[in-house]
Design an enzyme around this catalytic site. Sequence first.
Site, PDB file in Angstrom:
ATOM      1  N   ASP A  61       0.869  -1.170   0.000  1.00 21.49           N
ATOM      2  CA  ASP A  61       0.000   0.000   0.000  1.00 21.49           C
ATOM      3  C   ASP A  61       0.910   1.225   0.000  1.00 21.49           C
ATOM      4  O   ASP A  61       1.658   1.440   0.965  1.00 21.49           O
ATOM      5  CB  ASP A  61      -0.833  -0.038   1.301  1.00 21.49           C
ATOM      6  CG  ASP A  61      -2.167   0.643   1.158  1.00 21.49           C
ATOM      7  OD1 ASP A  61      -2.210   1.674   0.479  1.00 21.49           O
ATOM      8  OD2 ASP A  61      -3.146   0.146   1.745  1.00 21.49           O
ATOM      9  N   ASP A  91      -2.808   4.648  -2.602  1.00 16.33           N
ATOM     10  CA  ASP A  91      -3.820   5.289  -1.766  1.00 16.33           C
ATOM     11  C   ASP A  91      -4.228   6.620  -2.409  1.00 16.33           C
ATOM     12  O   ASP A  91      -3.368   7.426  -2.782  1.00 16.33           O
ATOM     13  CB  ASP A  91      -3.179   5.541  -0.391  1.00 16.33           C
ATOM     14  CG  ASP A  91      -4.168   5.965   0.657  1.00 16.33           C
ATOM     15  OD1 ASP A  91      -4.937   5.110   1.119  1.00 16.33           O
ATOM     16  OD2 ASP A  91      -4.167   7.158   1.034  1.00 16.33           O
ATOM     17  N   GLU A 151      -6.481   3.381  -5.827  1.00 13.10           N
ATOM     18  CA  GLU A 151      -7.714   3.599  -5.071  1.00 13.10           C
ATOM     19  C   GLU A 151      -8.347   4.871  -5.615  1.00 13.10           C
ATOM     20  O   GLU A 151      -7.932   5.985  -5.273  1.00 13.10           O
ATOM     21  CB  GLU A 151      -7.426   3.779  -3.575  1.00 13.10           C
ATOM     22  CG  GLU A 151      -8.719   3.934  -2.784  1.00 13.10           C
ATOM     23  CD  GLU A 151      -8.554   4.638  -1.427  1.00 13.10           C
ATOM     24  OE1 GLU A 151      -9.454   4.494  -0.604  1.00 13.10           O
ATOM     25  OE2 GLU A 151      -7.551   5.327  -1.212  1.00 13.10           O
ATOM     26  N   HIS A 156     -10.676  -2.109   4.550  1.00 14.56           N
ATOM     27  CA  HIS A 156     -10.475  -1.585   5.911  1.00 14.56           C
ATOM     28  C   HIS A 156     -11.223  -0.275   6.169  1.00 14.56           C
ATOM     29  O   HIS A 156     -11.065   0.312   7.227  1.00 14.56           O
ATOM     30  CB  HIS A 156      -8.975  -1.392   6.133  1.00 14.56           C
ATOM     31  CG  HIS A 156      -8.421  -0.341   5.208  1.00 14.56           C
ATOM     32  ND1 HIS A 156      -8.328  -0.525   3.842  1.00 14.56           N
ATOM     33  CD2 HIS A 156      -7.976   0.916   5.433  1.00 14.56           C
ATOM     34  CE1 HIS A 156      -7.848   0.566   3.280  1.00 14.56           C
ATOM     35  NE2 HIS A 156      -7.622   1.452   4.223  1.00 14.56           N
ATOM     36  N   ASP A 157     -11.982   0.189   5.191  1.00 17.38           N
ATOM     37  CA  ASP A 157     -12.697   1.460   5.350  1.00 17.38           C
ATOM     38  C   ASP A 157     -14.208   1.293   5.476  1.00 17.38           C
ATOM     39  O   ASP A 157     -14.920   2.293   5.617  1.00 17.38           O
ATOM     40  CB  ASP A 157     -12.423   2.373   4.134  1.00 17.38           C
ATOM     41  CG  ASP A 157     -10.987   2.886   4.104  1.00 17.38           C
ATOM     42  OD1 ASP A 157     -10.378   3.039   5.176  1.00 17.38           O
ATOM     43  OD2 ASP A 157     -10.474   3.132   2.992  1.00 17.38           O
TER      44      ASP A 157
HETATM   45  C1  NOJ Z   1      -7.677   5.910   1.949  1.00 12.80           C
HETATM   46  C2  NOJ Z   1      -7.428   4.771   2.886  1.00 12.80           C
HETATM   47  O1  NOJ Z   1      -8.083   3.628   2.405  1.00 12.80           O
HETATM   48  C3  NOJ Z   1      -7.929   5.197   4.243  1.00 12.80           C
HETATM   49  O2  NOJ Z   1      -7.887   4.155   5.170  1.00 12.80           O
HETATM   50  C4  NOJ Z   1      -7.091   6.363   4.720  1.00 12.80           C
HETATM   51  O3  NOJ Z   1      -7.628   6.850   5.938  1.00 12.80           O
HETATM   52  C5  NOJ Z   1      -7.075   7.495   3.690  1.00 12.80           C
HETATM   53  N1  NOJ Z   1      -6.895   7.026   2.348  1.00 12.80           N
HETATM   54  C6  NOJ Z   1      -5.958   8.458   3.982  1.00 12.80           C
HETATM   55  O4  NOJ Z   1      -4.739   7.858   3.676  1.00 12.80           O
END
Ligand code: NOJ
Length: 524
Positions: free
Chosen positions: A100, A197, A256, A317-318
């Site tokens: 990542d 990211d 992402e 994870h979000d």
């Molecule tokens: C996206 C990531 O998936 C998330 O977990 C993170 O808080 C934000 N970007 C900031 O890096």
Amino acid sequence: MKKDFLWWRDGIIYQIYPRSFNDINNNGLGDLAGITARLDYLADLGVDALWLSPFYPTPDADFGYDISNHIDVDPRFGSLQDFDDLLHASHERGIRIILDLVLNHVSNQHPWFQQSRVDSSNPKEDWFIWQDSIPNNWESVFGGKAWTYDEKREQYYYHMFVKEQPDVNWRNPEVRKAQMDVLRFWLERGVDGFRLDVFNVYFKDKELRNNPKKWGRRAFERQHHIYDGDQPEMESVLKEMRSIMNEYPDRYVVGETFFATREKIIRYNGADKLNAAFDFEFLWSKFKPKKFLKAIENWESLAEETQIFPNYVLSNHDSPRPATRYSKSEDDDRAKVIMAMLLTMRGTPFLYYGDEIGMRDISLKRSEIMDPPGIKYWPFNKGRDGCRSPMQWDDSVNAGFSKEKPWLPVHSNYEQRNVALQEKDEDSIFNFTRDLIALRKANKTLISGKIIIPSKMPYKIMSYIREDGDEKILVILNFSNRKRKIDLPVGESWHILFSKHEREGKAEKEMMLLPYEVLFLKNS
Ligand code: NOJ
């Protein structure tokens, strides 16, 4: 596996949130050696690649997504030697490693920021986005203004996420070079790919113009984000990254896509840009065939125009886990239906650790919440801790995750829901997932065959045909808790390819599906 198998397109990618996977050094946080110790489990499950969420040094303002050194391992998670061991042991088992990369911002503890904030004449003075006063209406994603005053430098700096995550200035050529060096560092170590990211917000409008307003709940949602992301310069960065990746064989980069849209996916994908850009429609779909079909049709029409191979993200994870989104109780009927859909898609499936055992989100008291948006917006938004709880390996203390108190509580269901128990239970979601992964591998049609969606389907039934030459696989998923009658498509004679209900042999023309039944038929 067939020769034309391309690991990142045709394989299954499994996301690990390292601090929650397996704690070997017993500090309450998972670690890299912990992942290595579980590689046989992952190989047995049948995954082809691991995407590792950040394990770099971090002060944890955003639990690893605030990095203070991109080319090292946080000592709490191990060392570079542990990383090399993990990489080596994964490769020995035919499992690739995807890192990542968080290159939009750094931690405010990163030496780059520490130096930049000293004054406006130091060599890194332009490595971040500094202004004398707040220049526009930009908001940060996790709440509050995106500009914070720095006492030392006596200026404001920009941060799209929390104030401890200053955005770097990608327009500065030295920054750009330093970022590319990060890629090279890990490629040289032998990693197979990267997940970028929020890549599409690296660049912001040169003139820092105000975003136009729109209706929304939170301040960030009340703007059209046309100036704080998706700037034209982004494509040249992707091209540079891809040319670096191309110096190494068989590498992969997935982005992402922040606020993914069809246009963005087209724009950032390509032979000289990203190998793949995420779309998140599966993550947000309700438990309704219509909703999932819409996501599939979107991908398919896009693929027709552009040759882009779809990808499907069931969880990460979000977001709340699928079993939490779709089930109120502990039974896994609905989670299995969704898993079967994911693993029969024409597109790369992304799995998130623990979904193979149907892990549920933990629910926390306000005082236990760690995640910044949860702290800010509780109780409207309880943050993302829920889906980040420790992996449930067995029924021993702390679910076999750690001998010490884990950083987040283990789900209270762990004595009944864990890997060890499910491995022994023929009907578990673990064995279901494992069998389907093996079935996908054994039937190329399920990986790359066309997907044909009938124009009409009985209520609460989702069905589609995967077709490769003369071979057809009919997938039938009952989204309802009732029995449902279906007529099979005519012109073929169908036999059972996969069923958990002792169905065998030739299929009847008319079938009575059981509640939440998953059934695959093959033509013969
Ligand atoms: C996206 C990531 O998936 C998330 O977990 C993170 O808080 C934000 N970007 C900031 O890096």
